[in-house]
Design an enzyme around this catalytic site. Sequence first.
Site, mmCIF file in Angstrom:
data_model
loop_
_atom_site.group_PDB
_atom_site.id
_atom_site.type_symbol
_atom_site.label_atom_id
_atom_site.label_comp_id
_atom_site.label_asym_id
_atom_site.label_seq_id
_atom_site.Cartn_x
_atom_site.Cartn_y
_atom_site.Cartn_z
ATOM 1 N N GLU A 77 0.831 -1.209 0.000
ATOM 2 C CA GLU A 77 0.000 0.000 0.000
ATOM 3 C C GLU A 77 0.861 1.254 0.000
ATOM 4 O OE1 GLU A 77 -3.153 0.629 2.760
ATOM 5 O OE2 GLU A 77 -3.856 -1.445 2.678
ATOM 6 N N ASP A 108 -4.579 -2.946 6.246
ATOM 7 C CA ASP A 108 -4.856 -1.625 5.690
ATOM 8 C C ASP A 108 -4.140 -0.572 6.517
ATOM 9 O OD1 ASP A 108 -6.383 -2.254 3.511
ATOM 10 O OD2 ASP A 108 -8.311 -1.699 4.397
ATOM 11 N N ASP A 111 -5.628 -9.829 1.277
ATOM 12 C CA ASP A 111 -5.379 -8.435 1.659
ATOM 13 C C ASP A 111 -5.871 -8.244 3.082
ATOM 14 O OD1 ASP A 111 -4.862 -5.774 1.817
ATOM 15 O OD2 ASP A 111 -6.187 -5.158 0.183
ATOM 16 N N SER A 146 5.110 -20.279 -1.970
ATOM 17 C CA SER A 146 4.972 -21.731 -1.797
ATOM 18 C C SER A 146 4.339 -22.350 -3.025
ATOM 19 C CB SER A 146 4.125 -22.107 -0.575
ATOM 20 O OG SER A 146 4.679 -21.603 0.610
#
Length: 821
Positions: free
Chosen positions: A195, A337, A334, A262
């Site tokens: 971000e 934030d 995600d 991975s």
Amino acid sequence: MALLFRWLVTLATALICLVVAALVLAYYFFERSLPDYNAASTVTGITAPVEIVRDNANVPHIFGETDADVFFALGYAHAQDRLWQMTLNRRAAQGRLAELFGASEIQTDVLIRRLDIYGHAVASVAAQNEDTTIALNAYSDGVNAWLNEVNAGARGRGAPEMWLFNHPISPWEPADSLAILKLMALTLTSQAQNEVLRARTSLILDNNDRLRDIMPDDPTSGIAALPEFAALVPNVPDYMPNMRMAYDPLSPIKPPMLAGASNAWAANAARSASGATLLANDPHLGLTAPTIWYLARLELSSGGVIGGTIPGMPLVLTGRSDALGWGLTSANVDDQDILIEEVNPQNPDEYRDIDGWKPFRTRDSIISVKGGAAITIKLRWTINGPVLPPDQLDLGTITPPGHVTALAWSALTDKDTSMSAAIGIMRSSTVDEAIYAGRDFIAPSQNLTLADRNRIALKTIGALPARDEAHQSKGRYPSFGYLPENRWRGRFPYIDNPEFINPTGGILGNTNNKIVDREFPLHVSYNWGDTQRIYRWRRLMQARSVHTRDSFIEAQQDTVSFAARSILTLMGADLWFTGDAALQGTPERRRQTALDLLSAWNGEMNEHLPEPLIYAAWVREFQKRLIRDELGPLASEFTHANPVFIERVFRDIDGASVWCDVIQSASVETCTDIARQALDDALIWITENHGPAIEAVRWGDAHQATHDHPVLGQAPLLHWFVNIRQSTSGGDHTLQRGLTSGTGLQPFQNVHSAGYRGVYDFADPDSSVFITATGQSGHPLSRYYDNLGELWRRGEYIPMSLDPDLARAAAVGVSVLRPAR
């Protein structure tokens, strides 16, 4: 003169004797901490005798009458072999590294204290189910039983590092195990860093298309255009220095490229030559000595399980039982934030909430510093999460005056039941049971790949933050925390996590690639970990109608780079077989030689070939030439060549070829011009670092696997004993992934790879195989410190059997723990 000579000889002899005596004494003390694998011990905390049978690879097979006794013995074995690693990770999770290492670790401690990882772990102990509580307590008792033996038996303080960094070791507690899992979650996510980098880049570039070039969406995605960050958060200072500190091997915060990866794939009975399911898994983490992984077999009431454990946690994190195999890959959810919080200009102890000013929640925390004065920091929280200082994660570069930044992260909860979920998965015997157990997993988000005797499945486990559809940046940029549309609304129900069960094609897998194409806010992520390996995996899986254990092993060991094969056709399109005749030794002749080699190359990143090094150096120099005039100092943040970006440039997608023109020059450069110049740059670098004979250079000389001791790896003399270096194949975008460092004088060192590999065939489970990157012991004087490393480098494995007779047949030792009466 003769007398003086005799005195000098005597003095030199005495000094040599003193040095030898000191080395012998040091060896004696260090050797004292080597465990005796045939010892019988009387301990408090078990109900009946427990056996720890160590097979010829030093893998402990643990047999006890109760599950609690088995977990006790696992804690005991972990502490015997990895005490330093466990205590170091606990200190990192507690924010107490500066106590041992001084001022260099203050910044890491400050960040961990502000996140309050250990506080959340302590609170989460009460949230675990009964089975997990029993396991955590028993495991802690086992660790402490070994600590008691170290203290009572003069066992060299438990690890050789303790002589150099002596500090009291507190008893192990259940919260310590939960904290290490949270530390792993921090290591495996880079969403907040992405971000910030996206915001910083958008403030430099004046065109959203150019932002999509350098930080591209997944090519298969249908993501809509976003507003520019500057439109969301105005008044950010124009000058944004790079505030990032030098890379710290002890810090759990890793650069975004090193935040976890991975591979895992599975085949059902219809696509298996044996008529039973197959599963392969190789988690990718930073390389260290010893490796993060520790192999173990537990004989539980639910059946035997064997596979990869992480010292400090009472479970097999990836492995198999007789009935079920499970593997993990980073899901790239995600889950973070950055929220920009406005501070009350009239009262710095308040921040803007939705309905007005609200006081920060605060607490003081004292950080002890070796060789210096203790530091007191004031921890602050908003309703969105902990407030982080501007010198962390480059946050100061995107924070407007009069504001601070807070981190929302799914792992920052006092009711984290991830450990209970992981133990539930380990105890499951069917795909459905394991998926159900995964419902309580919070962080780190993972794709759980499963195979029982009849079916296969892939399920994303971990909390999916529920964002508002009207979120200003859709979680891609930092946004204002006082706006209700930017705040999380809990988590989505577990049923919304992506799930694939027994697909009709018979094969499923994940290479950290995008697995679903869903609209925000159920999108899972915009930052997927792979856009390249998945193509090679798909080709290998589709090339056979049925698969075997060996074909899955071949896929794990595959070193062909799809990225190299696709990019070179673009970069060399106007350069192949061109140019005038040139004399030997001239730049033109060297360029022709390099192009001739690459034109006949199939993209295999083999350690013995020159072509992988020429290719890697070329694309690295090409991207540097593309971005350094546009981004300036920020270009150093883009440490690895991005194949999607380079393809966009050469195909002129949305006008991306404009990157090839150098802004500061009067002429208009083409992409062919930049490619030719970058190739010359690469050949100069290769000559200076690997010699002038282009045909004779080896990729493996540059691509050394760096299994370095995180503390002693840079120490004079000691690094020769504690570090393990190996020439390796693979690269950034191969299935046998060997991610390069991207920085420093040796940018192609292999620093992030598969520390554990396992392949399981349920037609004959005991034919399953596994390997780790170094060895079982964390003691540099142990023959098990690096005994598996050479096998790992060569792509070999060792058997993975649950047959107790096989374990005993070639055991290197049998330890017996007897209960105190």
